[in-house]
Design a protein around this motif. Structure first.
Motif, PDB file in Angstrom:
ATOM      1  N   MET A  94      29.044  58.372  47.469  1.00  0.00           N
ATOM      2  CA  MET A  94      30.059  58.201  46.441  1.00  0.00           C
ATOM      3  C   MET A  94      29.409  58.270  45.061  1.00  0.00           C
ATOM      4  N   ASN A  95      30.058  59.004  44.160  1.00  0.00           N
ATOM      5  CA  ASN A  95      29.560  59.190  42.803  1.00  0.00           C
ATOM      6  C   ASN A  95      30.300  58.217  41.874  1.00  0.00           C
ATOM      7  N   PRO A  96      29.592  57.305  41.222  1.00  0.00           N
ATOM      8  CA  PRO A  96      30.281  56.296  40.397  1.00  0.00           C
ATOM      9  C   PRO A  96      31.034  56.890  39.197  1.00  0.00           C
ATOM     10  N   ILE A  97      30.648  58.075  38.733  1.00  0.00           N
ATOM     11  CA  ILE A  97      31.422  58.696  37.640  1.00  0.00           C
ATOM     12  C   ILE A  97      32.817  59.066  38.144  1.00  0.00           C
ATOM     13  N   ARG A  98      32.866  59.550  39.386  1.00  0.00           N
ATOM     14  CA  ARG A  98      34.176  59.897  39.970  1.00  0.00           C
ATOM     15  C   ARG A  98      35.039  58.642  40.097  1.00  0.00           C
ATOM     16  N   VAL A  99      34.428  57.530  40.497  1.00  0.00           N
ATOM     17  CA  VAL A  99      35.168  56.268  40.643  1.00  0.00           C
ATOM     18  C   VAL A  99      35.673  55.787  39.278  1.00  0.00           C
ATOM     19  N   LEU A 100      34.776  55.820  38.290  1.00  0.00           N
ATOM     20  CA  LEU A 100      35.163  55.362  36.945  1.00  0.00           C
ATOM     21  C   LEU A 100      36.280  56.237  36.379  1.00  0.00           C
ATOM     22  N   SER A 101      36.183  57.540  36.592  1.00  0.00           N
ATOM     23  CA  SER A 101      37.216  58.447  36.080  1.00  0.00           C
ATOM     24  C   SER A 101      38.565  58.144  36.719  1.00  0.00           C
ATOM     25  N   ARG A 102      38.555  57.864  38.019  1.00  0.00           N
ATOM     26  CA  ARG A 102      39.827  57.527  38.689  1.00  0.00           C
ATOM     27  C   ARG A 102      40.426  56.259  38.103  1.00  0.00           C
ATOM     28  N   ILE A 103      39.578  55.285  37.833  1.00  0.00           N
ATOM     29  CA  ILE A 103      40.071  54.031  37.262  1.00  0.00           C
ATOM     30  C   ILE A 103      40.673  54.283  35.883  1.00  0.00           C
ATOM     31  N   ILE A 104      39.947  55.002  35.037  1.00  0.00           N
ATOM     32  CA  ILE A 104      40.441  55.252  33.677  1.00  0.00           C
ATOM     33  C   ILE A 104      41.728  56.077  33.727  1.00  0.00           C
ATOM     34  N   ALA A 105      41.744  57.087  34.604  1.00  0.00           N
ATOM     35  CA  ALA A 105      42.936  57.939  34.690  1.00  0.00           C
ATOM     36  C   ALA A 105      44.161  57.132  35.118  1.00  0.00           C
ATOM     37  N   SER A 106      43.936  56.058  35.866  1.00  0.00           N
ATOM     38  CA  SER A 106      45.073  55.291  36.384  1.00  0.00           C
ATOM     39  C   SER A 106      45.570  54.223  35.416  1.00  0.00           C
ATOM     40  N   LEU A 107      44.897  54.058  34.271  1.00  0.00           N
ATOM     41  CA  LEU A 107      45.300  52.991  33.345  1.00  0.00           C
ATOM     42  C   LEU A 107      46.589  53.315  32.597  1.00  0.00           C
ATOM     43  N   HIS A 108      46.957  54.601  32.545  1.00  0.00           N
ATOM     44  CA  HIS A 108      48.231  55.001  31.938  1.00  0.00           C
ATOM     45  C   HIS A 108      49.041  55.755  32.978  1.00  0.00           C
ATOM     46  N   ASP A 109      50.365  55.549  33.004  1.00  0.00           N
ATOM     47  CA  ASP A 109      51.194  56.381  33.869  1.00  0.00           C
ATOM     48  C   ASP A 109      51.597  57.640  33.099  1.00  0.00           C
ATOM     49  N   PRO A 152      40.382  61.873  23.977  1.00  0.00           N
ATOM     50  CA  PRO A 152      39.806  62.890  24.878  1.00  0.00           C
ATOM     51  C   PRO A 152      39.085  62.294  26.093  1.00  0.00           C
ATOM     52  N   ILE A 153      38.635  61.038  26.028  1.00  0.00           N
ATOM     53  CA  ILE A 153      38.018  60.438  27.229  1.00  0.00           C
ATOM     54  C   ILE A 153      39.075  60.257  28.315  1.00  0.00           C
ATOM     55  N   ARG A 154      40.280  59.868  27.877  1.00  0.00           N
ATOM     56  CA  ARG A 154      41.374  59.709  28.844  1.00  0.00           C
ATOM     57  C   ARG A 154      41.693  61.066  29.488  1.00  0.00           C
ATOM     58  N   VAL A 155      41.698  62.122  28.687  1.00  0.00           N
ATOM     59  CA  VAL A 155      41.996  63.467  29.210  1.00  0.00           C
ATOM     60  C   VAL A 155      40.917  63.893  30.200  1.00  0.00           C
ATOM     61  N   LEU A 156      39.648  63.710  29.808  1.00  0.00           N
ATOM     62  CA  LEU A 156      38.535  64.109  30.674  1.00  0.00           C
ATOM     63  C   LEU A 156      38.568  63.319  31.987  1.00  0.00           C
ATOM     64  N   SER A 157      38.865  62.035  31.906  1.00  0.00           N
ATOM     65  CA  SER A 157      38.918  61.214  33.121  1.00  0.00           C
ATOM     66  C   SER A 157      40.007  61.705  34.060  1.00  0.00           C
TER      67      SER A 157
END
Lengths: 458, 458
Positions: free
Chosen positions: A227-242, B229-234
């Protein structure tokens, strides 16, 4: 001697006042970076000496962090007791390569829009705090006396979460409790209309580190299996807004009030030009909650922003590393009665629940302050508003503010002192960014505004 | 003099051979960072001098990047013409604070698992390329002659995408075309079983920069209204895998073959211990496509990894910036006949289509190579496998490899030369990571392996 004599003295002294500000701007008092600790101390010493030079009993006061500067002057029995607050610390300067000059070699520059004072801290907040210091210097020189008891309270940790502020206020409550706290760290509305801020967002800062493997790996050798922690962090950040740009942290909107009809009408009256506000920074489309107006997004709605992200190889070229860790700094702007601690806990639980197997998260707390609002029933508000209107030739307004200046709430909650936030920054001052500036007009008319306000309140 | 005399000579000379390797490891030849250009040149000079010292006609050959080292020796008419390939450049060393010692002050260390040579490049690839150089040095000293025509081809850009390699091979095809290319840049299977790699993943490298506002903004002033842009990249990174860990780039799986039953059976026979493989790096759960075995995830399935991400404020403390840009380095490992250029285009289109209003993206190309496979019909494969089995006392295996060593495909496609990939690295060598090492056993038995293979092939 009348107020006109004080204003004339301010006009005559502007070149010398500007030189004094340039002196202060040369001190790189970046509070968040331990490498600049001595410079913060030096900025405090400079202010103590400057206040003493025109008769203020000022001293540097130690804290576990950077020192406070506190000064008093005037007869305790005469008129209201007024306090002036500003901060002498500044933001970091990176990315340094985007500055047109050394951030700590300030200069007065001619621009098509008029003269500006260029340098880190020019607008946030050294230029602003010098407006009230210069106003009081001129007042003393012309009138030879003080209109009332006056306290100066200058902090050196505002840009790094003010960790020493609340303990210091508590420990020195008798000394700092006054009739009104005048806080100079805000701006003109739309760079034009003098404004008193009566609604301030709170701020919650979190840093998180996701750890996957226990060391950096070769992505060829482990990629696909680990598992790549950047992928995990990106999923978390992406999920903070609907997809409507609402924030998804459970319970986040508890305590977020709707605008009163009165305030809604007043804000409509301001005719905020969000197209210009956005196009000034190369944007065109409001990115917040889809069912809110741009002024609500800025002043009365909470937000979640990622302020920094990093992990893996970020240098020149390419390195096929599968990193052990990924990091982000995330902040929430809060409104109404949103509870910072409850939101912090809910955010952390949400992140924990999103972790896949083999990943861990650690958090650091970067401060928390609730939103604050101020009632304008005290007649001093209308007196100050009238003074501002007279100086700028435009009716001054009561406005909200997107930024978080928790100091207002602290004065209310800890000292029972009403805060009044008045400042002269413009939207293009580039505070926190490269090439920060403060218009010479902001500085000059800012000094004059404080002289008029002092006259009006006493 | 028999092969046993050569092997005895190798045993006797091991201390001196180790000293020579330590000398080479002291040169910080980081190819991806322009600051180390002279050091790369120095490493090439060192190799030329070392090859010349035992009679090879070697020279440094200029390229637009770092130089090649090419050497020839032996009678063109005698036996097969063999080429040896390795690379003298190394990976960057950050994060430097995780190294127990200076990465370029190598040392032989005693560990519970035996002696190791510690330092950047010890395993990847300086230690490995010195195995064949030392084998040939011993052969010449003992036998006084060469068994066949031999060519050395040492590159200095393998860790930075080998930009000069293909043009150099094309320009010097007559000189480099041989009967067999022996490539020493791989490992033992499960750190134990000698292996010849016959299946290699390709690699596609992309860097992307998302731009939102035209300057860094204050998140208090603009947060909620301006796109971050961090939100977009994530969001983009989070969408690259579905919830089954399949990669979502349209057309990505075109050309991905299923395993033959024969190879599937052979891999089952290897009894790969993925629990140990993962637990060695602090993990427990295979993170790849949910319907694939761990060995498939590593050897025969394509992957997508984020190798680096950065944006906003990443220093000490907290800065409430809303950054203008966010960046990521992303790599894809390719298998079968996946087309790197088609995937690059599809990836870029997918990213473009995910951009919200006001955001732009720019891409940089960090190289692309297709996967490659080698047929083992040439009897030299069985001869080499027997020699390896004899040296290690375990039957050698034909295996896949998760990493991308495009050189194999280049020999096939550009020169029509069959590549044979044999190396002696172990899983815990920490290549590309802090505290890289090469076991003294790998080095010693690696040298002996090449002597035996040379005997077997000629």
């Amino acid at each position: 001697m009348s107020i006109d004599d004080v204003l004339a003295r301010i006009d005559d002294d502007l070149p010398a006042a500007t030189d004094r500000l340039l002196d202060l701007l040369r001190i790189p008092s970046i509070s968040t970076d331990p490498a600049y600790k001595e410079d913060c101390d030096r900025a405090a010493d400079w202010l103590v000496a400057d206040l003493q030079s025109f008769g203020i009993e000022a001293s540097k006061r130690a804290t576990p962090g950077h020192p406070m500067v506190v000064g008093h002057v005037g007869d305790p029995g005469k008129g209201p007791h007024l306090l002036f607050y500003g901060h002498y610390d500044v933001q970091p300067v990176d990315p340094l390569n985007l500055w047109d000059r050394d951030p700590f070699d300030p200069q007065v520059q001619d621009t098509p829009a008029g003269k500006v004072i260029r340098g880190r801290g020019a607008a946030d907040d050294k230029g602003q705090l010098m407006t009230f210091i210069e106003a009081l210097r001129a007042w003393k020189e012309v009138k030879g006396d003080w209109p009332c008891r006056i306290t100066f309270f200058l902090e050196g940790e505002e840009e790094s979460g003010s960790p020493s502020l609340v303990p210091f206020m508590r420990d020195n409550a008798d000394e700092l409790k006054t009739d009104l706290a005048l806080i100079c760290d805000t701006g003109l509305f739309e760079s034009r209309t003098p404004a008193i801020v009566t609604m301030l967002r709170g701020l919650l800062g979190e840093e998180l580190t996701i750890t996957g493997p226990d060391k950096d790996l070769h992505s060829g050798m482990y990629g696909g299996l680990s598992m790549n922690p950047i992928r995990v962090l990106s999923r978390i950040i992406a999920s903070l807004h609907d997809d409507q740009a609402r924030i998804t942290v459970p319970g986040f909107y508890d305590g977020v009030p709707e605008l009163s009809e009165e305030l809604e009408a007043q804000w409509q009256g301001l005719a905020f030009d969000h197209d210009k506000f956005l196009s000034d920074v190369g944007l065109s489309t409001p990115a917040g909650e889809q069912d809110r107006t741009p002024l609500e997004m800025l002043w009365s709605r909470p937000t979640c922003e990622v302020n920094g992200i990093w992990g893996g190889y970020t240098g020149e070229g390419f390195k096929t590393v599968l990193p052990a860790q990924a990091h982000a700094k995330i902040s929430f702007r809060l409104v109404g009665t949103q509870d910072p601690q409850a939101i912090r806990q809910s955010f952390r639980t949400m992140v924990q629940e999103m972790l896949p197997p083999d990943c861990e998260v650690s958090f650091s707390d970067h401060g928390a302050s609730p939103a604050s609002g101020v009632s304008v029933e005290d007649p001093k508000f209308e007196q100050a508003r009238a003074a501002l209107s007279a100086e700028w030739g435009i009716p001054a307004a009561y406005v909200g503010c997107g930024g978080s200046i928790p100091i207002g709430g602290y004065f209310q909650d800890i000292l029972g002192t009403t805060p009044m936030l008045i400042g002269f920054g413009k939207d293009d001052d580039a505070i926190h960014s490269p090439n920060e500036k403060y218009d010479l007009e902001s500085f000059h008319k800012g000094i004059r505004s404080w002289a008029r306000i002092l006259e009006a309140l006493t």
